[in-house]
Design a protein around this motif. Structure first.
Motif, PDB file in Angstrom:
ATOM      1  N   GLY A   7       5.895 -10.495  -6.371  1.00  0.00           N
ATOM      2  CA  GLY A   7       6.079  -9.250  -5.637  1.00  0.00           C
ATOM      3  C   GLY A   7       6.353  -9.358  -4.156  1.00  0.00           C
ATOM      4  O   GLY A   7       6.549  -8.339  -3.485  1.00  0.00           O
ATOM      5  N   ALA A   8       6.373 -10.566  -3.604  1.00  0.00           N
ATOM      6  CA  ALA A   8       6.721 -10.706  -2.189  1.00  0.00           C
ATOM      7  C   ALA A   8       8.183 -10.331  -1.971  1.00  0.00           C
ATOM      8  O   ALA A   8       9.016 -10.487  -2.872  1.00  0.00           O
ATOM      9  CB  ALA A   8       6.479 -12.135  -1.716  1.00  0.00           C
ATOM     10  N   ILE A  49       2.372  -6.998   5.216  1.00  0.00           N
ATOM     11  CA  ILE A  49       1.349  -8.033   5.127  1.00  0.00           C
ATOM     12  C   ILE A  49       2.026  -9.384   5.265  1.00  0.00           C
ATOM     13  O   ILE A  49       2.986  -9.675   4.549  1.00  0.00           O
ATOM     14  CB  ILE A  49       0.582  -7.981   3.798  1.00  0.00           C
ATOM     15  CG1 ILE A  49      -0.143  -6.643   3.649  1.00  0.00           C
ATOM     16  CG2 ILE A  49      -0.421  -9.138   3.704  1.00  0.00           C
ATOM     17  CD1 ILE A  49      -0.768  -6.438   2.273  1.00  0.00           C
ATOM     18  N   VAL A  50       1.556 -10.185   6.211  1.00  0.00           N
ATOM     19  CA  VAL A  50       2.024 -11.566   6.364  1.00  0.00           C
ATOM     20  C   VAL A  50       0.959 -12.445   5.720  1.00  0.00           C
ATOM     21  O   VAL A  50      -0.185 -12.482   6.173  1.00  0.00           O
ATOM     22  CB  VAL A  50       2.224 -11.933   7.844  1.00  0.00           C
ATOM     23  CG1 VAL A  50       2.658 -13.392   7.976  1.00  0.00           C
ATOM     24  CG2 VAL A  50       3.266 -11.003   8.475  1.00  0.00           C
ATOM     25  N   LEU A  51       1.328 -13.140   4.651  1.00  0.00           N
ATOM     26  CA  LEU A  51       0.357 -13.802   3.783  1.00  0.00           C
ATOM     27  C   LEU A  51       0.576 -15.308   3.711  1.00  0.00           C
ATOM     28  O   LEU A  51       1.661 -15.773   3.358  1.00  0.00           O
ATOM     29  CB  LEU A  51       0.457 -13.203   2.368  1.00  0.00           C
ATOM     30  CG  LEU A  51      -0.410 -13.805   1.273  1.00  0.00           C
ATOM     31  CD1 LEU A  51      -1.893 -13.589   1.555  1.00  0.00           C
ATOM     32  CD2 LEU A  51      -0.030 -13.210  -0.084  1.00  0.00           C
ATOM     33  N   VAL A 111       5.549 -13.835   2.733  1.00  0.00           N
ATOM     34  CA  VAL A 111       4.787 -15.075   2.646  1.00  0.00           C
ATOM     35  C   VAL A 111       5.170 -15.963   3.815  1.00  0.00           C
ATOM     36  O   VAL A 111       6.354 -16.168   4.100  1.00  0.00           O
ATOM     37  CB  VAL A 111       5.053 -15.790   1.310  1.00  0.00           C
ATOM     38  CG1 VAL A 111       4.469 -17.206   1.326  1.00  0.00           C
ATOM     39  CG2 VAL A 111       4.452 -14.987   0.157  1.00  0.00           C
ATOM     40  N   LEU A 112       4.151 -16.479   4.497  1.00  0.00           N
ATOM     41  CA  LEU A 112       4.336 -17.424   5.604  1.00  0.00           C
ATOM     42  C   LEU A 112       3.640 -18.716   5.195  1.00  0.00           C
ATOM     43  O   LEU A 112       2.414 -18.763   5.105  1.00  0.00           O
ATOM     44  CB  LEU A 112       3.731 -16.867   6.890  1.00  0.00           C
ATOM     45  CG  LEU A 112       3.728 -17.783   8.117  1.00  0.00           C
ATOM     46  CD1 LEU A 112       5.148 -18.135   8.534  1.00  0.00           C
ATOM     47  CD2 LEU A 112       2.981 -17.125   9.273  1.00  0.00           C
ATOM     48  N   ASP A 156      -2.588 -15.811  -5.969  1.00  0.00           N
ATOM     49  CA  ASP A 156      -3.523 -15.070  -6.819  1.00  0.00           C
ATOM     50  C   ASP A 156      -3.759 -13.660  -6.309  1.00  0.00           C
ATOM     51  O   ASP A 156      -3.903 -12.721  -7.101  1.00  0.00           O
ATOM     52  CB  ASP A 156      -4.857 -15.811  -6.910  1.00  0.00           C
ATOM     53  CG  ASP A 156      -4.763 -17.114  -7.689  1.00  0.00           C
ATOM     54  OD1 ASP A 156      -3.830 -17.237  -8.511  1.00  0.00           O
ATOM     55  OD2 ASP A 156      -5.598 -18.005  -7.463  1.00  0.00           O
ATOM     56  N   ILE A 157      -3.843 -13.490  -4.991  1.00  0.00           N
ATOM     57  CA  ILE A 157      -4.162 -12.159  -4.470  1.00  0.00           C
ATOM     58  C   ILE A 157      -2.931 -11.304  -4.203  1.00  0.00           C
ATOM     59  O   ILE A 157      -3.056 -10.095  -3.995  1.00  0.00           O
ATOM     60  CB  ILE A 157      -5.016 -12.243  -3.185  1.00  0.00           C
ATOM     61  CG1 ILE A 157      -4.207 -12.814  -2.008  1.00  0.00           C
ATOM     62  CG2 ILE A 157      -6.270 -13.057  -3.424  1.00  0.00           C
ATOM     63  CD1 ILE A 157      -4.917 -12.637  -0.668  1.00  0.00           C
ATOM     64  N   LEU A 158      -1.754 -11.907  -4.240  1.00  0.00           N
ATOM     65  CA  LEU A 158      -0.538 -11.152  -3.934  1.00  0.00           C
ATOM     66  C   LEU A 158      -0.387  -9.918  -4.829  1.00  0.00           C
ATOM     67  O   LEU A 158      -0.180  -8.804  -4.319  1.00  0.00           O
ATOM     68  CB  LEU A 158       0.680 -12.086  -4.043  1.00  0.00           C
ATOM     69  CG  LEU A 158       1.918 -11.736  -3.222  1.00  0.00           C
ATOM     70  CD1 LEU A 158       2.817 -12.966  -3.082  1.00  0.00           C
ATOM     71  CD2 LEU A 158       2.704 -10.601  -3.825  1.00  0.00           C
ATOM     72  N   PRO A 159      -0.519 -10.042  -6.145  1.00  0.00           N
ATOM     73  CA  PRO A 159      -0.398  -8.838  -6.992  1.00  0.00           C
ATOM     74  C   PRO A 159      -1.493  -7.810  -6.711  1.00  0.00           C
ATOM     75  O   PRO A 159      -1.253  -6.606  -6.810  1.00  0.00           O
ATOM     76  CB  PRO A 159      -0.521  -9.399  -8.415  1.00  0.00           C
ATOM     77  CG  PRO A 159      -0.150 -10.846  -8.295  1.00  0.00           C
ATOM     78  CD  PRO A 159      -0.661 -11.261  -6.951  1.00  0.00           C
TER      79      PRO A 159
END
Length: 217
Positions: free
Chosen positions: A101-102, A55-57, A84-85, A68-71
């Protein structure tokens, strides 16, 4: 001919130009299948249905912070490696992402190939930091528990927190009993310390980090 296993990538990013750029980069490989989401809500839904490998976030999404949505993304699809981008590579952004968690962090100023490099590294169980981020961490000798406000005075901490609450410079000057010019100069100094280019970006930084007002020292 043996069929190549597809690597499934979900890009959660609200800017169409950035999503298109990701697609162009991934098109260099025949084994990558990319789908995209322009909001946190859509990203969470596609994470469940598409079950991406990577996932590129983005962090600054229109309906929620990527932090907030990463976990939630990890909890609902623990096989996904999250990169994370972001526009920003400040120390607080990087540590927040890794703590949540990234396993990768690159900025939108990094070379396009760094996105492909990041995917290869995180798929092998490694952590990948883009060149801009690595330089920032080296310069700041970053510890994982660093405070986002490290390096700011208590007064500067108050100013950035109030910016994040939506206050104007005039309102901040009244609340803190400071002259308007003093507050404006303070904002300029904060941007320099955090390596953030505009006041709008600084407000976004404060909002995404949910900064709380500090008591003056």
């Amino acid at each position: 001919m043996e069929e190549v296993e597809q690597l499934k990538i979900l890009v959660i990013e609200d800017h169409p130009i950035v999503r298109d750029g990701c697609q162009r980069i991934f098109n260099r490989r025949t084994d990558i299948e990319m789908i995209e989401a322009s909001s946190a809500t859509d990203g969470l839904a596609l994470n469940k249905s598409f079950r991406p490998d990577v996932i590129v976030l983005d962090i600054g999404l229109p309906d929620a912070s990527g932090f907030d949505i990463l976990p939630k993304l990890i909890a609902e699809n623990n096989k996904a490696a999250i990169i994370v981008l972001s526009m920003y590579g400040t120390q607080s952004f990087v540590t927040s992402a890794l703590e949540k968690g990234a396993v990768g962090f690159i900025t939108k100023n990094d070379e396009p190939n760094s996105l492909l490099q990041a995917i290869e590294r995180v798929r092998n169980g490694e952590i990948y930091l883009g060149q801009a981020v690595a330089q920032t961490l080296a310069m700041n000798n970053l510890a994982p528990s660093s405070d986002p406000l490290r390096g700011l005075s208590p007064r500067e901490g108050q100013i950035i927190a109030l910016l994040g609450e939506g206050r104007s410079l005039t309102e901040i000057s009244v609340e803190l009993n400071l002259g308007y010019k003093t507050v404006a100069n303070g904002v300029t100094l904060i941007k320099q310390k955090l390596n953030i280019g505009t006041t709008t970006a600084l407000v976004k930084f404060a909002v995404e980090h949910n900064l709380k007002t500090m008591s003056p020292g």
